[in-house]
Design an enzyme around this catalytic site. Sequence first.
Site, short mmCIF file in Angstrom:
data_model
loop_
_atom_site.label_atom_id
_atom_site.label_comp_id
_atom_site.label_asym_id
_atom_site.label_seq_id
_atom_site.Cartn_x
_atom_site.Cartn_y
_atom_site.Cartn_z
N CYS A 1 80.78 -15.84 -7.41
CA CYS A 1 79.93 -15.44 -6.28
C CYS A 1 78.47 -15.79 -6.61
CB CYS A 1 80.06 -13.94 -6.06
SG CYS A 1 79.53 -13.01 -7.50
N HIS B 1 82.75 -10.88 -16.84
CA HIS B 1 83.98 -10.61 -17.58
C HIS B 1 84.79 -11.89 -17.65
CE1 HIS B 1 83.17 -6.37 -17.70
NE2 HIS B 1 82.93 -6.38 -16.42
N HIS C 1 83.32 1.73 -15.54
CA HIS C 1 82.76 0.40 -15.29
C HIS C 1 81.24 0.46 -15.31
CE1 HIS C 1 81.79 -3.38 -13.28
NE2 HIS C 1 83.01 -3.78 -13.57
N GLU D 1 78.99 -1.01 -13.64
CA GLU D 1 78.32 -0.87 -12.34
C GLU D 1 78.39 0.58 -11.86
OE1 GLU D 1 79.57 -3.47 -9.04
OE2 GLU D 1 78.99 -1.82 -7.72
N SER E 1 83.82 -13.96 -11.17
CA SER E 1 83.13 -14.44 -12.37
C SER E 1 83.83 -15.66 -12.97
CB SER E 1 83.03 -13.31 -13.40
OG SER E 1 84.29 -12.74 -13.64
S1 SF4 Z 1 77.58 -9.96 -8.36
FE1 SF4 Z 1 78.96 -8.31 -7.72
S2 SF4 Z 1 77.96 -7.41 -5.93
FE2 SF4 Z 1 77.00 -9.39 -6.27
S3 SF4 Z 1 78.09 -10.78 -4.93
FE3 SF4 Z 1 79.07 -10.87 -6.96
S4 SF4 Z 1 80.74 -9.39 -6.89
FE4 SF4 Z 1 79.38 -8.95 -5.17
#
Ligand code: SF4
Length: 300
Positions: A32, A59, A141, A143, A280
């Site tokens: 992402c 991760h 976690h 976050e 990730s």
């Molecule tokens: S870093 Fe986390 S909150 Fe941001 S877009 Fe990626 S999965 Fe979503």
Amino acid sequence: MSSLPLHPPPPAPPQPPTQPRTVLRAAHLGMCFGVRNAIALALAHAPTQPLTILGDLVHNPTVLKRLLDQGVTIQHQVAAVSTPTAMITAHGASRRRLAEAQARGLRIVDATCPLVRAAHAAVQNLARAGFHPVVVGLRDHVEVRGLTEDLAAFDVVLTEEDIRRLRPRARFGVAAQTTQPIERVRHLAGLLRERFPGAEVRVCDTVCQPTKQRQYAALEIARCADVVVVVGGIHSNNTRELAATCARHGARVHHVQTAADLRPAWLAGAATVGLTAGTSTPDEVVDEVERWLRACPVAD
Ligand code: SF4
């Protein structure tokens, strides 16, 4: 002068019918923007200064190795940082943790994803408005720790059993770890309303858009694939959730970290193989898995 052979070669035996394999790549998959930005920030700072990342930036072992090769250090506690600069990952951190780092004189490189920031703001607003925060997510976690560490009182829930354990309150404010499936958040919020019909329950949807897109796209391929391969770090929450979603919709699911984990036997009898990946997972890892799936011979 050429002569015709006395016994012409017999015709080639008919080949058994082979069914070409279809590989369905999810419409949304893989890394992402939040993770891409965080990695770019780490790689930009690493060559110019000693850098410690507070926690796992992602991760994913492939990305982590790339960072370690650049001389980056990873520590999970502020007290253990020995470089002048420390980086907050895309997962974010509580104000308490940031203050601890600043009190030690550390220069902070903040790679918190803006969508995690939005989740922090939502939880803080709920608490300020008098709602008891209930965060849907994994208690340990990083976050979720960041979302809750500044709160005087809160609950973290993941299962129906967790909802049954909650104490009565006049007002509950539900938010979520950004990588939770939105269906789980809605389901648990519904249970909360059933369990405490007299309470006011306000829900803030803090699940991020990239997670929703990957979840919906995984569901689409799980509906029509015999086997789904999910690519991502073994400890990646959103990758595990993708695998769980595909399994719930009837696909045989295999979670791999890289193409080296793949096994031909998994594809036996599978005419259609779906492919998805967590937020990730680097593009090159996904592409390598896809090449392997397309090249692996079809077996009955
Ligand atoms: S870093 Fe986390 S909150 Fe941001 S877009 Fe990626 S999965 Fe979503």
